[in-house]
Design an enzyme around this catalytic site. Structure first.
Site, PDB file in Angstrom:
ATOM      1  N   LYS A 170       0.940  -1.337  -0.089  1.00 33.09           N
ATOM      2  CA  LYS A 170      -0.125  -0.169   0.067  1.00 33.09           C
ATOM      3  C   LYS A 170       0.861   1.197   0.016  1.00 33.09           C
ATOM      4  CE  LYS A 170      -1.340   3.035   2.827  1.00 33.09           C
ATOM      5  NZ  LYS A 170      -1.733   4.260   1.691  1.00 33.09           N
ATOM      6  N   GLY A 201      -5.082   3.297  -1.308  1.00 31.90           N
ATOM      7  CA  GLY A 201      -5.732   3.637  -0.542  1.00 31.90           C
ATOM      8  C   GLY A 201      -5.174   4.473   0.621  1.00 31.90           C
ATOM      9  N   GLY A 203      -4.409   5.425   4.622  1.00 26.18           N
ATOM     10  CA  GLY A 203      -4.135   4.537   5.739  1.00 26.18           C
ATOM     11  C   GLY A 203      -5.349   4.201   6.731  1.00 26.18           C
ATOM     12  N   VAL A 206      -7.280   1.192   4.094  1.00 27.97           N
ATOM     13  CA  VAL A 206      -6.574   0.308   3.867  1.00 27.97           C
ATOM     14  C   VAL A 206      -5.379  -0.176   4.793  1.00 27.97           C
ATOM     15  CG1 VAL A 206      -5.206  -0.949   1.809  1.00 27.97           C
ATOM     16  CG2 VAL A 206      -7.343   0.634   1.111  1.00 27.97           C
ATOM     17  N   GLY A 207      -4.728   1.099   5.047  1.00 28.12           N
ATOM     18  CA  GLY A 207      -3.315   0.522   5.847  1.00 28.12           C
ATOM     19  C   GLY A 207      -3.935  -0.150   7.227  1.00 28.12           C
ATOM     20  N   GLU A 245       9.938   2.271  10.540  1.00 25.95           N
ATOM     21  CA  GLU A 245      10.906   3.158  10.338  1.00 25.95           C
ATOM     22  C   GLU A 245      10.188   4.440  10.332  1.00 25.95           C
ATOM     23  OE1 GLU A 245      12.599   6.196   8.742  1.00 25.95           O
ATOM     24  OE2 GLU A 245      12.644   5.238   6.977  1.00 25.95           O
ATOM     25  N   CYS A 279      13.364  11.744   6.654  1.00 27.87           N
ATOM     26  CA  CYS A 279      13.238  11.527   7.965  1.00 27.87           C
ATOM     27  C   CYS A 279      14.535  11.464   8.647  1.00 27.87           C
ATOM     28  CB  CYS A 279      12.656  10.001   8.110  1.00 27.87           C
ATOM     29  SG  CYS A 279      13.617   8.833   7.161  1.00 27.87           S
ATOM     30  N   GLU A 379       9.418  17.449  14.607  1.00 32.22           N
ATOM     31  CA  GLU A 379       9.882  17.004  13.186  1.00 32.22           C
ATOM     32  C   GLU A 379       9.134  18.086  12.486  1.00 32.22           C
ATOM     33  OE1 GLU A 379      10.826  13.142  10.332  1.00 32.22           O
ATOM     34  OE2 GLU A 379       8.882  13.110  11.460  1.00 32.22           O
TER      35      GLU A 379
END
Length: 474
Positions: A170, A201, A203, A206-207, A245, A279, A379
């Site tokens: 995904k 899709g 998150g 679908v995630g 990650e 990141c 962040e």
């Protein structure tokens, strides 16, 4: 673009069961690229069951055959590398030169690295009378981000294939073109039906369903720490493996013995790379307090040297942010930095001069930042550098480690001193004096930057179960 309306499941391009779509536009101009077909729980179920049905057959393939399959994917990738680079430049606004030299190159080099690692991997070993076997964990849900799309797809798909796993990918709905191209490469290379599946899709739709699915044995997720927590919570009831990650707020310590001009310029430009949307970007620069003004002058000059503009122009070195939502977030954090009293040395609010459309931002440098300021702790995921002064090296190390994150860190200075500092930093990867990218080195984080490691044999290991045949004999 014709694939935007389809998913790749069970070895064929299929129309999603869901009928929802998402308008898709290039961030450089806002021009429409069409409507992306989004999947739902039923689409995810269909893909998971295709992967489950393919697992027994594929996991029994000899390692040599799985390596040959990766080599076929690599050959297809090389043949379409320019097309892949153009897709990423279009979908995320990365300048075309960087799309070729970094973004597309990353997918290729990770395929090459995984192939070599699979050849050298200890798939079986003898310990006394016990035989240790490493075999694929099963069906894997691979959830990837938009900021390094092909890098993260390959860093998950390649080791999963090497280990004999089957999978459902995904990708981010914000950068679907490169993922659709990768599915075409898998099909072209002869990946067996059901081994690799792709469902687009959100998150939430679908995630989350993939993370909770009882027929999924592992979730490999790259994204924000907030989303990573949700993935882990969804996966917990079925006790599946979760490799993550996540976010970062990487420290860059410039030691008193470093060449200040070289180290500050390199660190500033590294922070701005990929429009700050990495990141592991070195977003917190630590310099000796008495070098603050000199460092600000160098960082300001580096910021001014950045060419922001049309990603199709080979001379451009910075493109836009991915979306309006990300642009708003970065603007709010820049404003917070100003309000909280940091010294604005370069950049600031609004679009760069002469740019009136697209999600472009000014390369921004703040000095005299204190560790309690919002821009030193959150962040930002944009080209915003915070320069923080330290009284001693121990003080710098303490401030560098004072964060919930621990993905990467950077140290510049005399080798022995830099090595000593690197050992004390709580981060999964510490870069000493600007080394080249090492795709055989493990990549992953301490603390809330995740768990597990990617790249080379480290990535393969995470997709393996370990079986001990006790009493097997010598």
């Amino acid at each position: 673009m014709h694939r935007l309306s389809q998913h790749y499941v069970a070895g064929a391009w299929q129309t999603p069961i869901a009928r929802a779509t998402l308008p898709f536009a290039t961030p450089a101009t806002g021009a429409s690229l069409g409507d992306l077909a989004l999947g739902n729980a039923q689409d995810a179920d269909r893909a998971v069951m295709a992967a489950r049905g393919a697992f027994d057959g594929f996991s029994s393939w000899p390692v040599a055959d799985r390596i040959a399959l990766l080599e076929a994917i690599l050959a297809a990738y090389k043949a379409r590398c320019d097309e892949i680079a153009q897709a990423m430049s279009t979908e995320m606004g990365v300048p075309i030169t960087q799309a070729c030299d970094a973004q597309a190159w990353a997918g290729q080099i990770h395929l090459e690295t995984t192939i070599q690692a699979a050849r050298d991997f200890h798939w079986e070993e003898q310990r006394g009378t016990t035989r240790i076997i490493r075999e694929g964990i099963g069906v894997c849900a691979l959830i990837t981000p938009w900021n390094w799309p092909m890098n993260q797809i390959v860093c998950k798909v390649a080791p999963a294939l090497a280990a004999g796993c089957t999978m459902v990918l995904k990708p981010s709905e914000l950068a679907p073109l490169s993922a659709l191209l990768f599915a075409e490469l898998c099909d072209q290379a002869g990946v067996p039906a059901g081994v690799f599946n792709l469902v687009n899709g959100t998150g939430a739709d679908v995630g989350a369903h993939l993370a909770a699915h009882p027929e999924v044995d592992m979730v490999s997720f790259t994204g924000s720490t907030r989303a990573g927590v949700a993935v882990a919570q969804a996966a917990a009831p079925t006790v599946k493996r979760v490799a993550q990650e996540l976010g970062g707020k990487s420290a860059n310590i410039i030691l008193p013995g470093a060449d200040l001009d070289v180290a500050v310029q390199a660190g500033t430009l590294a922070c701005f790379g990929n429009t700050g949307q990495s990141c592991d970007a070195p977003t917190r620069m630590f310099v000796a307090m008495d070098q603050m003004e000199a460092a600000l002058a160098v960082a300001r000059a580096a910021a001014v040297s950045v060419i922001v503009g049309d990603p199709a122009d080979p001379s451009v070195t910075m493109g836009p942010l991915i979306s309006g939502a990300q642009w708003d977030k970065v603007q709010a954090l820049i404003e917070t930095g100003i309000t909280e009293g940091a010294t604005l040395a370069a950049g600031g609010l609004g679009r760069p001069d002469g740019i009136t459309m697209g999600w472009f931002v000014r390369p921004t440098v703040f000095g005299h930042v204190t560790p309690d300021m919002t821009i030193a702790r959150e962040e930002i995921f944009g080209p915003v550098l915070s320069i923080i002064g330290y009284d001693s090296v121990d003080h710098a190390i303490a401030m560098a480690n004072d964060t919930v994150y621990g993905l990467a860190a950077y140290v510049s200075g005399p080798v022995d001193a830099a090595r000593a500092v690197a050992r004390q930093l709580r981060a999964g990867q510490v870069n000493i004096n600007g080394p080249d990218w090492d795709t055989f080195a493990p990549f992953g984080g301490y603390k809330q930057s995740g768990n597990g490691r990617e790249y080379a044999d480290w990535g393969i290991h995470d997709f393996c179960e370990i079986k001990a045949l006790v009493g097997y004999g010598s």
